[in-house]
Every structure is written in structure tokens, then in C-alpha cells.
Design an enzyme around this catalytic site. Structure first.
Site, PDB file in Angstrom:
ATOM      1  N   HIS A 470      -5.569  -6.345   3.160  1.00 38.92           N
ATOM      2  CA  HIS A 470      -4.127  -6.034   2.457  1.00 38.92           C
ATOM      3  C   HIS A 470      -4.447  -6.760   1.014  1.00 38.92           C
ATOM      4  O   HIS A 470      -4.296  -6.342  -0.094  1.00 38.92           O
ATOM      5  CB  HIS A 470      -2.996  -6.835   3.100  1.00 38.92           C
ATOM      6  CG  HIS A 470      -1.911  -6.738   2.129  1.00 38.92           C
ATOM      7  ND1 HIS A 470      -0.918  -5.686   2.179  1.00 38.92           N
ATOM      8  CD2 HIS A 470      -1.428  -7.707   1.273  1.00 38.92           C
ATOM      9  CE1 HIS A 470       0.247  -5.954   1.562  1.00 38.92           C
ATOM     10  NE2 HIS A 470      -0.305  -7.031   0.985  1.00 38.92           N
ATOM     11  N   GLU A 471      -5.061  -7.924   1.280  1.00 35.55           N
ATOM     12  CA  GLU A 471      -5.044  -8.911  -0.102  1.00 35.55           C
ATOM     13  C   GLU A 471      -6.182  -8.580  -0.769  1.00 35.55           C
ATOM     14  O   GLU A 471      -6.226  -8.454  -2.155  1.00 35.55           O
ATOM     15  CB  GLU A 471      -5.202 -10.360   0.146  1.00 35.55           C
ATOM     16  CG  GLU A 471      -4.108 -11.049   0.909  1.00 35.55           C
ATOM     17  CD  GLU A 471      -2.716 -10.893   0.085  1.00 35.55           C
ATOM     18  OE1 GLU A 471      -3.090 -10.935  -1.101  1.00 35.55           O
ATOM     19  OE2 GLU A 471      -1.814 -10.893   0.683  1.00 35.55           O
ATOM     20  N   HIS A 474      -5.018  -5.848  -3.221  1.00 37.94           N
ATOM     21  CA  HIS A 474      -4.613  -6.415  -4.499  1.00 37.94           C
ATOM     22  C   HIS A 474      -5.844  -6.607  -5.604  1.00 37.94           C
ATOM     23  O   HIS A 474      -5.784  -6.431  -6.627  1.00 37.94           O
ATOM     24  CB  HIS A 474      -3.984  -7.611  -4.322  1.00 37.94           C
ATOM     25  CG  HIS A 474      -2.426  -7.469  -3.801  1.00 37.94           C
ATOM     26  ND1 HIS A 474      -1.587  -6.914  -4.201  1.00 37.94           N
ATOM     27  CD2 HIS A 474      -1.779  -7.996  -2.471  1.00 37.94           C
ATOM     28  CE1 HIS A 474      -0.343  -6.801  -3.543  1.00 37.94           C
ATOM     29  NE2 HIS A 474      -0.509  -7.654  -2.518  1.00 37.94           N
ATOM     30  N   HIS A 477      -6.904  -3.768  -7.358  1.00 39.20           N
ATOM     31  CA  HIS A 477      -6.247  -3.511  -8.418  1.00 39.20           C
ATOM     32  C   HIS A 477      -6.392  -4.235  -9.598  1.00 39.20           C
ATOM     33  O   HIS A 477      -6.527  -3.645 -10.856  1.00 39.20           O
ATOM     34  CB  HIS A 477      -4.689  -3.782  -7.985  1.00 39.20           C
ATOM     35  CG  HIS A 477      -3.599  -2.956  -8.539  1.00 39.20           C
ATOM     36  ND1 HIS A 477      -2.478  -2.950  -8.304  1.00 39.20           N
ATOM     37  CD2 HIS A 477      -3.799  -1.979  -9.587  1.00 39.20           C
ATOM     38  CE1 HIS A 477      -1.445  -2.093  -8.980  1.00 39.20           C
ATOM     39  NE2 HIS A 477      -2.549  -1.591  -9.803  1.00 39.20           N
TER      40      HIS A 477
END
Length: 681
Positions: A470-471, A474, A477
Site C-alpha cells: 500500500h505505502e 503512494h 505516485h
């Protein structure tokens, strides 16, 4: 060292006042000392004020270049020190850094207000017509003007003065809440005298708990540190019911004790001030105000989505609880549910969550899982750079290379818990991608994995693997941004969109060629049994009622605090909390909320006020995107390049929902989310 001493000492050879000479502008943590921060902040603010004054007093005709672009160019030194400091105060928040934070936060708030409430500056910027611009220039002008208006640029002088006073007080309260929360979480760790009380933990966990006790100053025994959630991971494996109760009670009461760690008064005052601020800005509540720059059209749309989910989720939770109580043979308390639910999972689905940890070693999950999936999708590769300094000895740095070998940026990994680290997991930017400045990104992932005993491997839970993926979503991104302007780069998107790319990245943890590469036994190298993977997939909906309901509890608690009308006074925050959950159709005795008011960092010290709904809102896009990937062959470069080109690289350079439609060809279908969470009839 006093802050006066810190200020005086920081004026000589301050490494924060000039760009770092290290690769990609990585901050030189070997040279940066705490005494550098206050003078660097103040010098940065002074330089920024001078730049803004030049824009505001320019007597020439208004142009994009001498207003909006000049505003974008301003404040680089302040931005540089702010990104470094605010990451460190969360990841390694020593007492000195928290004192600096509490001193500088009101000064930064006043500086921001002096910027956005400057009528001269606003008039110059408002002279630019965004509709006469195209591309990123149009987006930059639109977003800059929106930011000024949302921050009160149109208010009269008296309203501006009150707004500035509120903002200054909120900055102080947020810093205080964050410090007390970290210190309180450390103090709430639970000490046990004997290993017998911890029956069910692995040898590695016991060794780590013994080492944690020594580190905390205990002569003997074992110390279980707490995650920031209400429901602690230890509850799934601790066999002694009294030990489970002690862990749960310690977590449940954080922030609500009448001592130096109490956060409730800070939360109550923040909520009241936010409501007043919303009123000053012409809105009925903070939630109504906060949604002005989100992708959700309004608060009613958010409540409509949540209202569709809550009844189905709580019904699922009640069915799960009945099964758990049958298995337990007695009514279950919150500290019993995770233990017996895990036992059902082992017996019914033959999934032993604790036994899986031997197949989930941190380095292998990272390199053969997280990084390998990114390589397969985007062609990027990773090279560890041990010679580059982290801010702690266990912080690691990787260089990220594009498919053609060109450097993209740096990825900084900080994986293990420490007493000075805030709870939870997050991504930060230490440098943002910007072609205007010729800068490439430096991004961090910070997690709270319990550190293994010295010489032992770090073995993860399934939830921690999910968090890694998940992290890193980020991080992608930020790393893959091609934005010209830093203020539109990477994760600088609306709060209820930012979780979308990270949630999509979670899908690869179970993708066949990924999981079979990283899920190997730490001692033998044996691949995980395919039947185990099939069992994990079969059990995916088991416990979803609990997980969805605990999330919804935190979401509705956030909205309750931030739907207060201006002037509303909450006398008893714990009574308010209970009544708010019941009014939303949730039963905290059935499933406790993921966070309580006393330890809800996201909304009282993390920028998510009236924004915790963002996870479920973003998941509508995520679930729809997962279906797109699956229908097109999954983990392929072609699919990855489309997602990169239309979404990851775009940041906020255009409306994020426009980016989604360019990627998907249509708006998202919420049915995929409802099916994923077992909420369809």
C-alpha cells in the site's frame, strides 16, 4: 538545549539553507542537527516574505509569469526545511524536535495566513484569467486561486484577524496532540513478567518482546508495544485471555487517561475551533468546508455512500460474531474476537496467519514482491545505495531507475518501530518532482514493524505485507510524477483521491508470479504451498464484516466531530463518541472503531479532518481498476504503462477524475467495491 540556544547555534553553516549536494538532493542527514531547524525555518520564511512582497508590489501589468508562476517559484528554501523537519518529527520525534514543532507551528501558521490573506497579493493573482491558459498553466492558476479563496482571501479585515488567530491556535493544538499521542502510545506498552503469560507468540516475538523490555529500562520480563489501531495484532495469537484483555484495555484507553498523555481536551478544542473557522469562511460545518476541494461532490454524496454500506457491514459483523461466540463457547469481548476469528480461519480455511510469517521475510517481500511488481508493470529497477545517509542507522536508501537506465529518484525505507516514531504507516516526500526546477523526487515509506531481536530476520504478518504494498503505491505516485509544477506533483491531489493508487498497488501481493517469488520459507527457501494461497483467497471474505465495520466506526466518528455547528460545545468527549457511533447505526460494543478520539492521529494531527472517508471513497476507484487489470491480463508492461501515463504521472496536473476517465474510459462502477467487501445481497 533551550530553543534560544537552538536558534543561536543554527546560524553557522546551516545545511538546510542551501540545496543538498547529495544525489537527487537527498537531505544530508549526517550534517543536519536539531539546532539547524529553527533558524532555517525563520530564514526560509523571511526569504519567502521578500519574494511575495516583490510579487504584490510589482507595478507592471499582470501576467501569468509575474504572478502565478512567480508564486509557484517562491518559498523553495522554506519548503525544503519543512519537508525534512515534518518527516523527522513524525518518524523520529525526539523531545527536542517536538519542542521545536510546538514553537515553530504557530509561526508557520502566521506566515501562511500572512500569505493567503494578503489582499495585494490576491488582487495581483486574481488578475490572471485561467481560461486564457492551457494545460498545466491553466491547472496551476485555477488551483492557486482556489487555495487563496478557501483560505479566506475574500474575507473582510475583522474576519481575517479571527481566522488567523484560530489557525495559530490549531497549529499549536495539533503539534501538542501529536507529541502526547506518541509519548502516550509508548507509555501504554504492556509489560509481562513471564513467557507463560504470552503463550501463543513465536520464539522470535518473545525474543523481540524481551529486547523491547530491556530497551525500555525493565530489568526483566517482556514488553508488547502497541500499534495505533484499537484492535492489536497480538490479540490474534495470545492464548491467555487475561493477557489479551490487558493489551486491549491499554490500547482502548490511550489518550483518555487523566495524566500528561491526555489528548481529549486537545481534540475537543480542535473540533470547536474548526467549526468556528468553517463558520467564518461561510460554511455550516468543518466537513462542509473541507469537501470544497475534494473529488466527492458534497457531504451528502459521502453520507449516501456510507449509508449504503453501514447496514450491510454491521449485519455481516453480527453474523461473524455469532460464529465466533459459538467457537469460543462463551460471549466474546473485544479482546476475544480476533483470537477466535483467527482460530476459525485456521480450522475452516486451513489458514494459519501466524504460521505464514515464516514465509514473509521483510527483505524478500520488499525485493521479490513490492519492487518486482513495480518492475514488471513500469520497467523501473532498484539499486540500494548504502553509502547515502539515512536519519537513523536502520533507514535504507534505494536509487530508482527507469527502464532506459535513467535515474528517476530515491526511495527511502524506514520500516521498524521505535519509541520516537508516530504510529501507523505513511509516505512522505523529502523532495518533489518538478521539471520547472529540474528536481527529481525523494520519497519515503515509514512503517511500524516490530524490530526483530539482533541477528534474527524480520518476519511480517499478512497485514504488514499489505501495508508494504500500500505505502509503496503512494511512493510510486511520487516517483513517477512528470509534473512541471511541484505544487501539482505526485500525491498533491485531493485527499479523497490520494489513497486510490496505493490501494490499487495492494492487488499485486497475491498475484501468482509475485507471491510465489517472495513467499518462501525464511530457513529452507521453500515456496509457499499453492494450496495455502488458494485457502487465503477462499478466506478473503471471512472477517470482512469486522474489518469494514471498525473502519466505518472511525469514519463516522471523524464526520461527527467535524459536522458540529459553530458554537457547539462538547462537554464529555467519550459520551459524544459513543452517541455519535450509535446515531450512525454502529454498535461499539459489537465492533470497536479502528481509532478513538484519544488516538486518532489522522484527524487531530495528520491532515485528515473530515477526510477519513477517503479510503472507502478511493476504494470505489480502486475496485473498479482492479477489475480492469484482471480483465486485461494483470501484471503486464502494457497495463502498467497505461496506468502510469494516465494516472501516476499526472498528479494534480489535471482534474484527477478526468485522469481516471482517460485511464478507464468511463466513471467508476461502485458495484465492484460492494462485491469485494461482501456487501451485495
Amino acid at each position: 538545549m533551550t530553543t534560544d540556544t537552538l536558534t543561536a547555534a543554527g546560524t553557522d553553516a546551516n545545511p538546510l539553507l542551501t540545496p543538498s549536494a547529495l544525489p537527487y538532493g537527498l537531505p544530508d542527514f549526517g550534517a543536519i542537527q536539531d539546532h539547524h531547524f529553527l533558524p532555517a525555518f525563520r530564514a526560509g520564511m523571511a526569504a519567502h516574505r521578500a519574494e511575495l512582497e516583490a510579487i504584490a508590489t510589482d507595478a507592471g501589468p499582470v501576467t501569468f509569469e509575474n504572478t502565478v508562476l512567480a508564486f509557484e517559484r517562491s518559498g523553495r528554501a522554506l519548503r525544503r526545511v519543512s519537508m525534512v523537519f515534518h518527516h523527522l518529527v513524525a518518524a523520529d520525534g525526539t523531545d527536542t524536535r517536538h519542542r521545536i514543532d510546538e514553537e515553530i507551528s504557530p509561526e508557520l501558521s502566521a506566515h501562511q495566513d500572512a500569505t493567503y490573506l494578503d489582499e495585494r497579493l490576491y488582487r495581483r493573482l486574481a488578475g490572471v484569467d485561467p481560461e486564457a491558459l492551457t494545460g498545466e498553466d491553466h491547472r496551476l492558476a485555477t488551483e492557486t486561486l482556489r487555495a487563496f479563496r478557501l483560505r479566506g482571501a475574500d474575507l473582510d479585515a475583522a474576519a481575517k484577524r479571527r481566522l488567523a488567530a484560530i489557525n495559530e491556535r490549531l497549529a499549536v493544538l495539533s503539534a501538542q496532540y501529536g507529541r502526547r499521542m506518541v509519548e502516550g502510545n509508548t507509555a501504554a506498552a504492556v509489560w509481562f513478567a513471564s513467557a507463560a503469560e504470552l503463550a501463543g507468540l513465536t520464539e522470535q516475538d518473545l525474543a523481540a518482546a524481551a529486547e523491547a523490555a530491556r530497551t525500555a529500562g525493565h530489568d526483566d520480563g517482556y514488553l508488547l508495544t502497541l500499534s495505533m489501531f484499537t484492535s492489536q495484532p497480538w490479540l490474534e495469537t495470545l492464548e491467555v485471555r487475561e493477557s489479551r484483555r490487558r493489551v486491549h484495555e491499554a490500547a482502548w484507553h490511550r489518550g483518555s487517561t487523566d495524566d500528561e498523555h491526555s489528548t481529549l481536551p486537545l481534540a475537543v478544542e480542535q473540533a470547536a475551533l474548526r467549526a468556528e473557522k468553517a463558520g467564518v469562511l461561510g460554511h455550516s460545518s468543518w466537513a462542509d468546508y473541507a469537501l470544497q476541494d475534494r473529488t466527492a461532490p458534497d457531504l451528502a454524496a459521502v453520507r449516501d455512500l456510507l449509508g449504503r454500506i453501514i447496514p450491510a457491514a454491521t449485519a455481516n459483523a453480527r453474523r461473524e460474531r455469532a460464529e465466533v461466540e459459538t467457537a469460543a463457547g462463551h460471549p466474546v469481548e473485544p479482546w476475544d474476537w480476533p483470537f477466535h476469528a483467527a482460530r476459525i480461519e485456521r480450522e475452516r480455511f486451513r489458514v494459519d496467519a501466524s504460521g505464514l510469517r515464516a514465509y514473509l521475510e521483510l527483505d524478500r517481500v520488499l525485493t521479490h514482491g513490492v519492487f518486482a511488481a513495480a518492475t514488471a508493470l513500469y520497467g523501473i529497477t532498484f539499486r540500494e545505495r548504502p553509502e547515502l545517509p539515512g536519519y537513523r542507522p536502520d533507514v535504507r536508501v534505494w536509487e530508482v531507475l527507469d527502464a532506459d537506465g535513467a535515474g528517476l529518484g530515491l526511495f527511502v525505507g524506514d520500516f521498524f518501530t521505535r519509541p520516537t516514531k508516530s504510529g501507523g504507516a505513511w509516505m512522505d516526500s523529502l523532495r518533489e518532482a518538478s521539471t520547472l526546477f529540474g528536481e527529481q523526487p525523494v520519497v519515503t515509506n515509514t512503517l511500524n514493524i516490530p524490530a526483530p531481536a539482533e541477528g534474527e530476520p524480520a518476519l511480517l504478518t499478512v497485514d504488514q505485507v499489505t501495508t508494504l504494498f500500500h505505502e509503496f503505491g503512494h511512493a510510486l505516485h511520487g516517483l513517477l510524477s512528470t509534473a512541471r509544477y511541484a505544487s501539482l506533483s505526485g500525491t498533491a491531489v485531493p485527499r479523497d483521491f490520494v489513497e486510490f493508487p496505493s490501494q490499487v498497488n495492494e492487488m499485486w501481493m497475491y498475484w501468482p508470479e509475485v507471491v510465489t517469488a517472495y513467499a518462501r520459507h525464511v530457513d529452507t527457501g521453500e515456496a509457499i504451498d499453492p494450496e495455502v494461497l488458494a485457502a487465503i483467497e477462499a478466506s478473503s471474505l471471512w472477517g470482512e464484516g469486522f474489518r469494514t465495520t471498525e473502519y466505518l466506526g472511525a469514519t463516522m466518528l471523524d464526520l461527527a466531530w467535524h459536522s458540529l455547528a459553530p458554537g457547539t460545545v462538547v462537554q464529555d468527549p467519550l459520551v459524544f463518541e459513543h452517541e455519535a457511533l450509535e446515531a450512525a447505526g454502529l454498535d461499539p460494543a459489537l465492533v470497536p472503531p479502528r481509532y478513538r478520539t484519544g488516538y486518532f492521529k489522522h484527524i487531530f494531527a495528520g491532515g485528515y479532518a473530515a477526510g477519513y472517508y477517503s479510503y472507502i471513497w478511493s476504494e470505489v476507484l480502486d475496485a473498479d481498476t482492479v477489475e480492469w487489470f484482471r480483465s486485461r491480463g494483470g501484471l503486464t508492461r502494457e497495463n502498467g504503462e497505461r496506468f502510469r501515463a494516465e494516472l501516476l504521472s499526472r498528479g494534480n496536473t489535471r482534474d484527477p477524475l478526468e485522469s481516471y476517465r482517460a485511464f478507464r474510459g468511463r466513471d467508476a462502477d461502485p458495484e465492484h467495491l460492494l462485491r469485494r467487501r461482501g456487501l451485495l445481497g
